[in-house]
Design an enzyme around this catalytic site. Sequence first.
Site, PDB file in Angstrom:
ATOM      1  N   ILE A  92       0.830  -1.205   0.000  1.00 16.19           N
ATOM      2  CA  ILE A  92       0.000   0.000   0.000  1.00 16.19           C
ATOM      3  C   ILE A  92       0.864   1.255   0.000  1.00 16.19           C
ATOM      4  O   ILE A  92       0.534   2.258  -0.637  1.00 16.19           O
ATOM      5  CB  ILE A  92      -0.962  -0.035   1.195  1.00 16.19           C
ATOM      6  CG1 ILE A  92      -2.016  -1.113   0.967  1.00 16.19           C
ATOM      7  CG2 ILE A  92      -1.637   1.319   1.419  1.00 16.19           C
ATOM      8  CD1 ILE A  92      -2.805  -1.494   2.194  1.00 16.19           C
ATOM      9  N   LYS A 129      -1.526  -1.919  15.435  1.00 14.27           N
ATOM     10  CA  LYS A 129      -2.166  -1.011  14.481  1.00 14.27           C
ATOM     11  C   LYS A 129      -3.264  -0.195  15.153  1.00 14.27           C
ATOM     12  O   LYS A 129      -3.479   0.980  14.818  1.00 14.27           O
ATOM     13  CB  LYS A 129      -2.723  -1.799  13.297  1.00 14.27           C
ATOM     14  CG  LYS A 129      -1.674  -2.522  12.469  1.00 14.27           C
ATOM     15  CD  LYS A 129      -0.686  -1.567  11.828  1.00 14.27           C
ATOM     16  CE  LYS A 129      -1.260  -0.868  10.615  1.00 14.27           C
ATOM     17  NZ  LYS A 129      -0.241  -0.060   9.900  1.00 14.27           N
ATOM     18  N   TYR A 178      -0.141  -7.870  16.184  1.00 17.92           N
ATOM     19  CA  TYR A 178      -0.133  -6.958  15.042  1.00 17.92           C
ATOM     20  C   TYR A 178      -1.383  -6.072  15.056  1.00 17.92           C
ATOM     21  O   TYR A 178      -1.284  -4.844  14.927  1.00 17.92           O
ATOM     22  CB  TYR A 178      -0.076  -7.746  13.732  1.00 17.92           C
ATOM     23  CG  TYR A 178      -0.376  -6.911  12.513  1.00 17.92           C
ATOM     24  CD1 TYR A 178       0.606  -6.090  11.952  1.00 17.92           C
ATOM     25  CD2 TYR A 178      -1.644  -6.929  11.925  1.00 17.92           C
ATOM     26  CE1 TYR A 178       0.328  -5.314  10.833  1.00 17.92           C
ATOM     27  CE2 TYR A 178      -1.922  -6.147  10.810  1.00 17.92           C
ATOM     28  CZ  TYR A 178      -0.939  -5.347  10.267  1.00 17.92           C
ATOM     29  OH  TYR A 178      -1.222  -4.563   9.176  1.00 17.92           O
TER      30      TYR A 178
END
Length: 304
Positions: free
Chosen positions: A21, A174, A170
């Site tokens: 991304i 985030k 994870y």
Amino acid sequence: MSQIPSAADRVYLVTGGNAGIGYFTAEQLAGTGATVVLGSRSAERAQAAVDAIRARVPGARVRTVGLDLADLGSLRSTADSLGVQRLDAVVHNAGVLLEGPERRETGDGNEVHFATNHLGHFALTHWLLPLLEAAPAARVVTVGSFAAKSERLDLNDLQSRADYRAKRTYGRSKLAQMYFGLELDRRLRAAGSRVSSVVVHPGGALDSLTPSRPPVHVRTRWASLRGSAAALVLQGKHAGAWPAVRAVLDPLVVGGELWGPRVFGLRGRPHRERLWAQLEDAETARRLWETSAELTGVAPAPAV
């Protein structure tokens, strides 16, 4: 936005701009005529990304800077080495998702996901803030993850010492990033700063639905066929970049907002979303900020 506006006089930094991304965010921003700087740990991969962007965007003004978010002591020199008088936006995109059951720590003694995805961006913002303040209306765009939507932060175990599972850790890292982006905007507003902070997420973005950008990404025919059914609900990473690009460029986007894909938060054009329930918890954001300041030794503080 139906058309990407010109930004020929602006400078943007994209962390992790060498792949995924981050690469497509950089490519799309380069199409505005802006100077785009790709932050990356690997000089070789960053140069490959620069070459791929220049092949797609003739005359693209794109370059690289060394960036290791897991090494807190290196981030001041990263900011200094940008060599610019002002920074119009930083896209906090870089992230790591480890495989395997073993918990790992950085050289600073922090859990790798939490350190790279959250603490590194927290500290980097501190060092970038003078450059952001020098721009007329700079933006900090923090790229979260749809994986964070089902998570909750454990303020007593931010380093996942008691409960380490790679994907869960994870997702929580985030989520911490997203809390940071919102708390940063609150503090910027309180200080009367012209800098704003926006949080975005890419929805469900798959490699198999992502167009080829050799050598950065090559999609095989088999991968295309395998991903065709998923295209009904998910999208490629080129589309996953749209919320971040809009947050950088659209003058109608306001600090403190959350932007993501329109269709179930997974695919489609970007739109403003209602804040997720856990992200409305300003007290958790405040406590996370204080802990992050202790762990990094710095705190993004706008001039008043």
